[in-house]
Design a protein around this motif. Sequence first.
Motif, PDB file in Angstrom:
ATOM      1  N   ASP A 244       0.724  -1.217   0.047  1.00  0.00           N
ATOM      2  CA  ASP A 244       0.075   0.009  -0.142  1.00  0.00           C
ATOM      3  C   ASP A 244       0.697   1.297   0.137  1.00  0.00           C
ATOM      4  O   ASP A 244       0.218   2.475   0.078  1.00  0.00           O
ATOM      5  CB  ASP A 244      -0.935   0.150   0.944  1.00  0.00           C
ATOM      6  CG  ASP A 244      -2.172  -0.950   1.132  1.00  0.00           C
ATOM      7  OD1 ASP A 244      -2.261  -1.599   0.033  1.00  0.00           O
ATOM      8  OD2 ASP A 244      -2.836  -1.085   2.204  1.00  0.00           O
ATOM      9  N   GLY A 245       2.048   1.158  -0.052  1.00  0.00           N
ATOM     10  CA  GLY A 245       2.985   2.169  -0.047  1.00  0.00           C
ATOM     11  C   GLY A 245       2.985   2.964   1.294  1.00  0.00           C
ATOM     12  O   GLY A 245       3.219   4.466   1.274  1.00  0.00           O
ATOM     13  N   CYS A 246       2.975   2.328   2.171  1.00  0.00           N
ATOM     14  CA  CYS A 246       2.789   3.156   3.564  1.00  0.00           C
ATOM     15  C   CYS A 246       4.019   3.316   4.376  1.00  0.00           C
ATOM     16  O   CYS A 246       4.435   2.579   5.390  1.00  0.00           O
ATOM     17  CB  CYS A 246       1.732   2.354   4.557  1.00  0.00           C
ATOM     18  SG  CYS A 246       0.118   2.334   4.149  1.00  0.00           S
ATOM     19  N   GLU A 247       5.164   3.842   3.750  1.00  0.00           N
ATOM     20  CA  GLU A 247       6.336   3.898   4.174  1.00  0.00           C
ATOM     21  C   GLU A 247       6.821   4.513   5.497  1.00  0.00           C
ATOM     22  O   GLU A 247       7.434   4.058   6.381  1.00  0.00           O
ATOM     23  CB  GLU A 247       7.289   4.609   2.882  1.00  0.00           C
ATOM     24  CG  GLU A 247       7.456   3.975   1.684  1.00  0.00           C
ATOM     25  CD  GLU A 247       8.342   4.544   0.703  1.00  0.00           C
ATOM     26  OE1 GLU A 247       8.695   5.777   1.089  1.00  0.00           O
ATOM     27  OE2 GLU A 247       8.458   4.261  -0.524  1.00  0.00           O
ATOM     28  N   ASP A 248       5.818   5.606   5.883  1.00  0.00           N
ATOM     29  CA  ASP A 248       5.997   5.993   6.963  1.00  0.00           C
ATOM     30  C   ASP A 248       5.584   5.242   8.250  1.00  0.00           C
ATOM     31  O   ASP A 248       6.258   5.207   9.395  1.00  0.00           O
ATOM     32  CB  ASP A 248       5.099   7.266   7.145  1.00  0.00           C
ATOM     33  CG  ASP A 248       3.520   7.135   6.875  1.00  0.00           C
ATOM     34  OD1 ASP A 248       3.386   6.105   6.135  1.00  0.00           O
ATOM     35  OD2 ASP A 248       2.728   7.913   7.332  1.00  0.00           O
ATOM     36  N   VAL A 249       4.586   4.287   8.102  1.00  0.00           N
ATOM     37  CA  VAL A 249       4.243   3.348   8.925  1.00  0.00           C
ATOM     38  C   VAL A 249       5.135   2.488   9.106  1.00  0.00           C
ATOM     39  O   VAL A 249       5.362   1.973  10.318  1.00  0.00           O
ATOM     40  CB  VAL A 249       2.785   2.597   8.701  1.00  0.00           C
ATOM     41  CG1 VAL A 249       2.403   1.648   9.731  1.00  0.00           C
ATOM     42  CG2 VAL A 249       1.822   3.724   8.630  1.00  0.00           C
ATOM     43  N   LEU A 250       5.593   2.070   7.961  1.00  0.00           N
ATOM     44  CA  LEU A 250       6.897   0.888   8.035  1.00  0.00           C
ATOM     45  C   LEU A 250       8.162   1.384   8.857  1.00  0.00           C
ATOM     46  O   LEU A 250       8.616   0.684   9.626  1.00  0.00           O
ATOM     47  CB  LEU A 250       7.274   0.529   6.715  1.00  0.00           C
ATOM     48  CG  LEU A 250       6.291  -0.564   5.902  1.00  0.00           C
ATOM     49  CD1 LEU A 250       6.879  -0.673   4.486  1.00  0.00           C
ATOM     50  CD2 LEU A 250       6.512  -1.920   6.548  1.00  0.00           C
ATOM     51  N   LEU A 251       8.294   2.787   8.476  1.00  0.00           N
ATOM     52  CA  LEU A 251       9.569   3.289   9.188  1.00  0.00           C
ATOM     53  C   LEU A 251       9.221   3.230  10.722  1.00  0.00           C
ATOM     54  O   LEU A 251      10.160   3.039  11.526  1.00  0.00           O
ATOM     55  CB  LEU A 251       9.981   4.787   8.735  1.00  0.00           C
ATOM     56  CG  LEU A 251      11.025   5.473   9.062  1.00  0.00           C
ATOM     57  CD1 LEU A 251      12.398   4.709   9.062  1.00  0.00           C
ATOM     58  CD2 LEU A 251      11.230   6.827   8.488  1.00  0.00           C
ATOM     59  N   ARG A 252       8.088   3.745  11.079  1.00  0.00           N
ATOM     60  CA  ARG A 252       7.928   3.971  12.655  1.00  0.00           C
ATOM     61  C   ARG A 252       7.959   2.352  13.164  1.00  0.00           C
ATOM     62  O   ARG A 252       8.540   2.274  14.350  1.00  0.00           O
ATOM     63  CB  ARG A 252       6.548   4.595  12.845  1.00  0.00           C
ATOM     64  CG  ARG A 252       6.382   5.958  12.621  1.00  0.00           C
ATOM     65  CD  ARG A 252       5.198   6.639  13.246  1.00  0.00           C
ATOM     66  NE  ARG A 252       3.976   6.132  12.476  1.00  0.00           N
ATOM     67  CZ  ARG A 252       3.199   6.353  11.432  1.00  0.00           C
ATOM     68  NH1 ARG A 252       3.917   7.846  10.840  1.00  0.00           N
ATOM     69  NH2 ARG A 252       2.403   6.148  10.967  1.00  0.00           N
ATOM     70  N   ALA A 253       7.515   1.597  12.612  1.00  0.00           N
ATOM     71  CA  ALA A 253       7.596   0.041  13.070  1.00  0.00           C
ATOM     72  C   ALA A 253       8.976  -0.434  13.218  1.00  0.00           C
ATOM     73  O   ALA A 253       9.373  -1.003  14.178  1.00  0.00           O
ATOM     74  CB  ALA A 253       6.499  -0.697  12.256  1.00  0.00           C
ATOM     75  N   GLU A 254       9.622  -0.041  12.189  1.00  0.00           N
ATOM     76  CA  GLU A 254      11.100  -0.586  12.030  1.00  0.00           C
ATOM     77  C   GLU A 254      11.812   0.147  13.580  1.00  0.00           C
ATOM     78  O   GLU A 254      12.698  -0.555  14.283  1.00  0.00           O
ATOM     79  CB  GLU A 254      11.852  -0.152  10.830  1.00  0.00           C
ATOM     80  CG  GLU A 254      11.370  -1.075   9.799  1.00  0.00           C
ATOM     81  CD  GLU A 254      11.955  -0.587   8.387  1.00  0.00           C
ATOM     82  OE1 GLU A 254      12.816   0.495   8.562  1.00  0.00           O
ATOM     83  OE2 GLU A 254      11.667  -1.137   7.394  1.00  0.00           O
ATOM     84  N   LYS A 255      11.693   1.481  13.745  1.00  0.00           N
ATOM     85  CA  LYS A 255      12.122   1.996  14.723  1.00  0.00           C
ATOM     86  C   LYS A 255      11.744   1.397  16.253  1.00  0.00           C
ATOM     87  O   LYS A 255      12.627   1.232  17.141  1.00  0.00           O
ATOM     88  CB  LYS A 255      12.018   3.759  14.669  1.00  0.00           C
ATOM     89  CG  LYS A 255      12.478   4.291  13.541  1.00  0.00           C
ATOM     90  CD  LYS A 255      12.396   6.003  13.664  1.00  0.00           C
ATOM     91  CE  LYS A 255      13.014   6.714  12.587  1.00  0.00           C
ATOM     92  NZ  LYS A 255      12.713   8.061  12.601  1.00  0.00           N
ATOM     93  N   LEU A 256      10.614   1.220  16.163  1.00  0.00           N
ATOM     94  CA  LEU A 256      10.001   0.657  17.463  1.00  0.00           C
ATOM     95  C   LEU A 256      10.548  -0.830  17.724  1.00  0.00           C
ATOM     96  O   LEU A 256      10.963  -1.351  18.646  1.00  0.00           O
ATOM     97  CB  LEU A 256       8.486   0.848  17.437  1.00  0.00           C
ATOM     98  CG  LEU A 256       7.605   0.074  18.700  1.00  0.00           C
ATOM     99  CD1 LEU A 256       8.332   0.850  19.926  1.00  0.00           C
ATOM    100  CD2 LEU A 256       6.125   0.135  18.392  1.00  0.00           C
TER     101      LEU A 256
END
Length: 518
Positions: A244-256
């Motif tokens: 879905d192209g939700c890169e911002d959500v993926l980035l937050r998940a990776e940091k968490l």
Amino acid sequence: MAVKPILAGRTLLLCVLTAVVLPSRLYSQQSQRRMAGLERNAEYVSAIAEERQLKNTVDSLSGVVTELRETLADNSADYDRLSAEILQLESNVINLNNRRSAIAGRITAIESEWLAVNSDYNDRNIDTDIATSTEERTNYADLVRNSYFRQALSDGDYSTLLMAQEYEAVAMNLLAEYDRCYRNLEQVKAEYDAAKCDAAAESLMTQFHKMQYECTKVSDLLSEVWNRIYDNKSYIYELILDKDGCEDVLLRAEKLQAATRQHKNRESGCYASDAVTAYCLGKRCLLSCEIDIANTAGLKNAADSLSAAASLFSSVQYDYKPVNIARRNFVVYSSLTPSSQTYYSTKRPIPECEVYSYGTIYRIRLERTNKPQPQSRFNGMQPVYCKRNPDNSVTYYAGGYRTIEDAENGLNVAKRLGFGSAVIAAWFDGEYGEGTEELERLAAKSFIVEIKGADELPARVRDIIASVKTSLNISRTGKGLFVVGNFTSIYEARKFAEDINSIYTSLTASVSEIDDMK
């Protein structure tokens, strides 16, 4: 000794969390500890009924123990009888709880086995569960049941996601089961610390080891189940967010996730179970990621439900302090003391010589006679002990010493008091000998433990070896055969072998004296 159930609040919170986190369809069954699809499994249903019956019995006996303790506090004159009754009842409670742990483990195993075999279970039930209209689609409090996932994933990937969700129930059960096992372990430790004699301590030591292994097995299974949940959910969520192209959500998940890994590494080894620590921290991380996904997908009810679950789960503690016990030595030492007074009489008879299962004690063997001697025979000395032998003869001993050097001083005293044939005797972990040459041989004994049945020793076995205070070496002496040694105490060697045999039924551990190997 009364034990306050300080962790009871955790169990209550786990029950509340189960209600919030699990899908509504599963929660109604989970409240009765049943999983959909297993209603006709006779072993499963029978195990649940037996576990419930055992719980009721344990609750009843615990109530009786509480009443007896209150009676004991007001009736010190009957202390011995009431204490013995309390000890017996508490032993029964521990045994029943051991049985409950075994049954609970079997229940969880049946659930896990069933889920693994019936991997298409969710697909067979999904059509009637997933709403089709946009309005209905946003009303599912259970995140993964919303058609947002069903429509975006292949049948195989969606089945994997639903399977991971089913395993959430198993993980919650295991966390609650670990909490119960841990509290039982604390109770046994408290009873062990309060034990008054060697025999009671020995029994409690055995029970403690059994409960320790139950905690270990539950912890290991929780680790296995949680890894399956986390790996599958993380994979699916990353797949759909990337699609879905939700890169911002993926980035937050990776940091968490990175922060959670660092937190978990800092806490590793600090508490009783790394698996419980990893689960609690990982679950909090996963819930935060799922809330973010729900908000991104506009699934308000799911986001609200997950937020409530995250709030509750944030207070679930994983800081179970390690519980260990060191073998207590009940050996009583006392030097032979000359006295001008008569110490023993018909009112104060010579006591039976106690033989300790653990520890070394030297005594002075005064004499061995065919029949009991009059008390006056030992006037002017104390302490004196008698031991009745299988052939009905009686052996008399005096004093109790830590070392043979101290015993030699006692031997000189005994000879001055008229026992010219007295010799030094000793017990090494219950093994008897007398005379200088025999005692030197017994004191020099060493033992090894042979472990058969594995090409490589499991990590858990190596952990046990590392935890033993005696410096031990491990060597491979053949295919599937390892030797651990050297032990200077046969008691410690036997306990070590029992520990291995209790954890791994596929392994066989046995004790051998090193001289016997020649």
